[in-house]
Design a protein around this motif. Sequence first.
Motif, PDB file in Angstrom:
ATOM      1  N   LEU A  42       0.817  -1.214   0.000  1.00 32.64           N
ATOM      2  CA  LEU A  42       0.000   0.000   0.000  1.00 32.64           C
ATOM      3  C   LEU A  42       0.851   1.264   0.000  1.00 32.64           C
ATOM      4  O   LEU A  42       0.359   2.348  -0.330  1.00 32.64           O
ATOM      5  CB  LEU A  42      -0.930   0.011   1.214  1.00 32.64           C
ATOM      6  N   GLU A  43       2.110   1.123   0.359  1.00 34.36           N
ATOM      7  CA  GLU A  43       3.017   2.274   0.447  1.00 34.36           C
ATOM      8  C   GLU A  43       3.157   2.986  -0.900  1.00 34.36           C
ATOM      9  O   GLU A  43       3.324   4.202  -0.946  1.00 34.36           O
ATOM     10  CB  GLU A  43       4.376   1.807   0.963  1.00 34.36           C
ATOM     11  N   THR A  44       3.055   2.246  -1.991  1.00 32.90           N
ATOM     12  CA  THR A  44       3.180   2.850  -3.317  1.00 32.90           C
ATOM     13  C   THR A  44       1.885   3.518  -3.765  1.00 32.90           C
ATOM     14  O   THR A  44       1.891   4.321  -4.695  1.00 32.90           O
ATOM     15  CB  THR A  44       3.582   1.793  -4.365  1.00 32.90           C
ATOM     16  N   VAL A  45       0.786   3.214  -3.106  1.00 35.20           N
ATOM     17  CA  VAL A  45      -0.524   3.736  -3.492  1.00 35.20           C
ATOM     18  C   VAL A  45      -0.875   5.021  -2.747  1.00 35.20           C
ATOM     19  O   VAL A  45      -1.454   5.941  -3.319  1.00 35.20           O
ATOM     20  CB  VAL A  45      -1.627   2.672  -3.237  1.00 35.20           C
ATOM     21  N   TYR A  46      -0.510   5.092  -1.473  1.00 32.80           N
ATOM     22  CA  TYR A  46      -0.913   6.225  -0.633  1.00 32.80           C
ATOM     23  C   TYR A  46       0.274   7.139  -0.357  1.00 32.80           C
ATOM     24  O   TYR A  46       1.379   6.681  -0.110  1.00 32.80           O
ATOM     25  CB  TYR A  46      -1.527   5.706   0.670  1.00 32.80           C
ATOM     26  N   ARG A  47       0.003   8.441  -0.375  1.00 30.17           N
ATOM     27  CA  ARG A  47       1.061   9.437  -0.214  1.00 30.17           C
ATOM     28  C   ARG A  47       1.238   9.847   1.245  1.00 30.17           C
ATOM     29  O   ARG A  47       0.969  10.987   1.616  1.00 30.17           O
ATOM     30  CB  ARG A  47       0.735  10.669  -1.051  1.00 30.17           C
ATOM     31  N   LEU A  74      -1.273   1.207  12.900  1.00 31.95           N
ATOM     32  CA  LEU A  74      -1.794   2.462  13.454  1.00 31.95           C
ATOM     33  C   LEU A  74      -1.686   3.555  12.404  1.00 31.95           C
ATOM     34  O   LEU A  74      -0.648   3.677  11.743  1.00 31.95           O
ATOM     35  CB  LEU A  74      -0.991   2.878  14.686  1.00 31.95           C
ATOM     36  N   LEU A  75      -2.742   4.342  12.289  1.00 30.74           N
ATOM     37  CA  LEU A  75      -2.706   5.523  11.434  1.00 30.74           C
ATOM     38  C   LEU A  75      -2.716   6.737  12.339  1.00 30.74           C
ATOM     39  O   LEU A  75      -3.509   6.808  13.283  1.00 30.74           O
ATOM     40  CB  LEU A  75      -3.922   5.566  10.514  1.00 30.74           C
ATOM     41  N   PHE A  76      -1.840   7.675  12.046  1.00 32.34           N
ATOM     42  CA  PHE A  76      -1.761   8.920  12.808  1.00 32.34           C
ATOM     43  C   PHE A  76      -2.049  10.088  11.877  1.00 32.34           C
ATOM     44  O   PHE A  76      -1.599  10.107  10.729  1.00 32.34           O
ATOM     45  CB  PHE A  76      -0.378   9.086  13.439  1.00 32.34           C
ATOM     46  N   HIS A  77      -2.809  11.036  12.390  1.00 35.96           N
ATOM     47  CA  HIS A  77      -3.130  12.257  11.653  1.00 35.96           C
ATOM     48  C   HIS A  77      -3.029  13.423  12.616  1.00 35.96           C
ATOM     49  O   HIS A  77      -3.623  13.386  13.691  1.00 35.96           O
ATOM     50  CB  HIS A  77      -4.544  12.147  11.068  1.00 35.96           C
ATOM     51  N   GLU A  78      -2.230  14.417  12.231  1.00 42.65           N
ATOM     52  CA  GLU A  78      -2.019  15.603  13.072  1.00 42.65           C
ATOM     53  C   GLU A  78      -1.482  15.236  14.467  1.00 42.65           C
ATOM     54  O   GLU A  78      -1.894  15.817  15.474  1.00 42.65           O
ATOM     55  CB  GLU A  78      -3.307  16.427  13.198  1.00 42.65           C
ATOM     56  N   GLY A  79      -0.622  14.215  14.535  1.00 39.78           N
ATOM     57  CA  GLY A  79       0.013  13.826  15.788  1.00 39.78           C
ATOM     58  C   GLY A  79      -0.829  12.973  16.712  1.00 39.78           C
ATOM     59  O   GLY A  79      -0.398  12.613  17.796  1.00 39.78           O
ATOM     60  N   LEU A  94      -8.588  -0.971   6.290  1.00 40.75           N
ATOM     61  CA  LEU A  94      -7.372  -0.164   6.312  1.00 40.75           C
ATOM     62  C   LEU A  94      -7.331   0.777   5.106  1.00 40.75           C
ATOM     63  O   LEU A  94      -7.050   1.970   5.246  1.00 40.75           O
ATOM     64  CB  LEU A  94      -6.132  -1.063   6.339  1.00 40.75           C
ATOM     65  N   LYS A  95      -7.636   0.266   3.934  1.00 45.85           N
ATOM     66  CA  LYS A  95      -7.650   1.096   2.728  1.00 45.85           C
ATOM     67  C   LYS A  95      -8.668   2.226   2.853  1.00 45.85           C
ATOM     68  O   LYS A  95      -8.389   3.365   2.453  1.00 45.85           O
ATOM     69  CB  LYS A  95      -7.960   0.248   1.494  1.00 45.85           C
ATOM     70  N   ARG A  96      -9.834   1.919   3.392  1.00 48.28           N
ATOM     71  CA  ARG A  96     -10.871   2.938   3.577  1.00 48.28           C
ATOM     72  C   ARG A  96     -10.381   4.070   4.483  1.00 48.28           C
ATOM     73  O   ARG A  96     -10.549   5.241   4.168  1.00 48.28           O
ATOM     74  CB  ARG A  96     -12.149   2.294   4.128  1.00 48.28           C
ATOM     75  N   ARG A  97      -9.741   3.711   5.587  1.00 51.03           N
ATOM     76  CA  ARG A  97      -9.227   4.746   6.523  1.00 51.03           C
ATOM     77  C   ARG A  97      -8.073   5.523   5.911  1.00 51.03           C
ATOM     78  O   ARG A  97      -7.942   6.719   6.134  1.00 51.03           O
ATOM     79  CB  ARG A  97      -8.805   4.105   7.839  1.00 51.03           C
ATOM     80  N   LEU A  98      -7.225   4.857   5.121  1.00 50.62           N
ATOM     81  CA  LEU A  98      -6.157   5.555   4.414  1.00 50.62           C
ATOM     82  C   LEU A  98      -6.726   6.582   3.433  1.00 50.62           C
ATOM     83  O   LEU A  98      -6.208   7.685   3.309  1.00 50.62           O
ATOM     84  CB  LEU A  98      -5.238   4.562   3.690  1.00 50.62           C
ATOM     85  N   GLU A  99      -7.789   6.196   2.741  1.00 55.12           N
ATOM     86  CA  GLU A  99      -8.446   7.128   1.820  1.00 55.12           C
ATOM     87  C   GLU A  99      -8.962   8.359   2.559  1.00 55.12           C
ATOM     88  O   GLU A  99      -8.890   9.473   2.043  1.00 55.12           O
ATOM     89  CB  GLU A  99      -9.614   6.447   1.099  1.00 55.12           C
ATOM     90  N   GLU A 100      -9.483   8.168   3.757  1.00 51.70           N
ATOM     91  CA  GLU A 100     -10.034   9.277   4.540  1.00 51.70           C
ATOM     92  C   GLU A 100      -8.986  10.339   4.876  1.00 51.70           C
ATOM     93  O   GLU A 100      -9.301  11.519   4.877  1.00 51.70           O
ATOM     94  CB  GLU A 100     -10.667   8.753   5.827  1.00 51.70           C
ATOM     95  N   ILE A 101      -7.764   9.910   5.137  1.00 53.22           N
ATOM     96  CA  ILE A 101      -6.742  10.896   5.522  1.00 53.22           C
ATOM     97  C   ILE A 101      -5.818  11.284   4.379  1.00 53.22           C
ATOM     98  O   ILE A 101      -4.926  12.101   4.554  1.00 53.22           O
ATOM     99  CB  ILE A 101      -5.904  10.434   6.741  1.00 53.22           C
ATOM    100  N   GLN A 102      -6.046  10.692   3.221  1.00 52.11           N
ATOM    101  CA  GLN A 102      -5.191  10.953   2.050  1.00 52.11           C
ATOM    102  C   GLN A 102      -5.153  12.414   1.703  1.00 52.11           C
ATOM    103  O   GLN A 102      -5.925  13.217   1.729  1.00 52.11           O
ATOM    104  CB  GLN A 102      -5.678  10.109   0.891  1.00 52.11           C
TER     105      GLN A 102
END
Length: 102
Positions: A42-47, A74-79, A94-102
């Motif tokens: 997924l590292e190549t898909v999400y920035r 774990l996903l972190f956003h704004e610390g 996991l992909k859905r949550r990654l999309e949310e913070i993309q």
Amino acid sequence: MKEIKSFEEWLETVKLKRKLLLFVKTDNCSVCVGLYPQVKALETVYRLPFYIVNVAEVPEIAGQLSLFTAPVVLLFHEGKEYARFARFVSMEGLKRRLEEIQ
């Protein structure tokens, strides 16, 4: 994935990065071994930066993040922790949550 080698390095990383993914593994964990390539792909898909830590080598991180099993993603956003996936990780979730913070 960049490896976190100390708790101090983790604190600095989470402070500097606006968003990130942390893959937590431990020694002798077959689920960790099976899940790692799926998450790494997924590292190549999400920035956003992806990190990995072995809690057998950095036990302070397990205590500070209240980790009781492995693997944990774990996903972190704004610390702050944004999402947590433990043991049997739903890749779709996991992909859905990654999309949310993309």
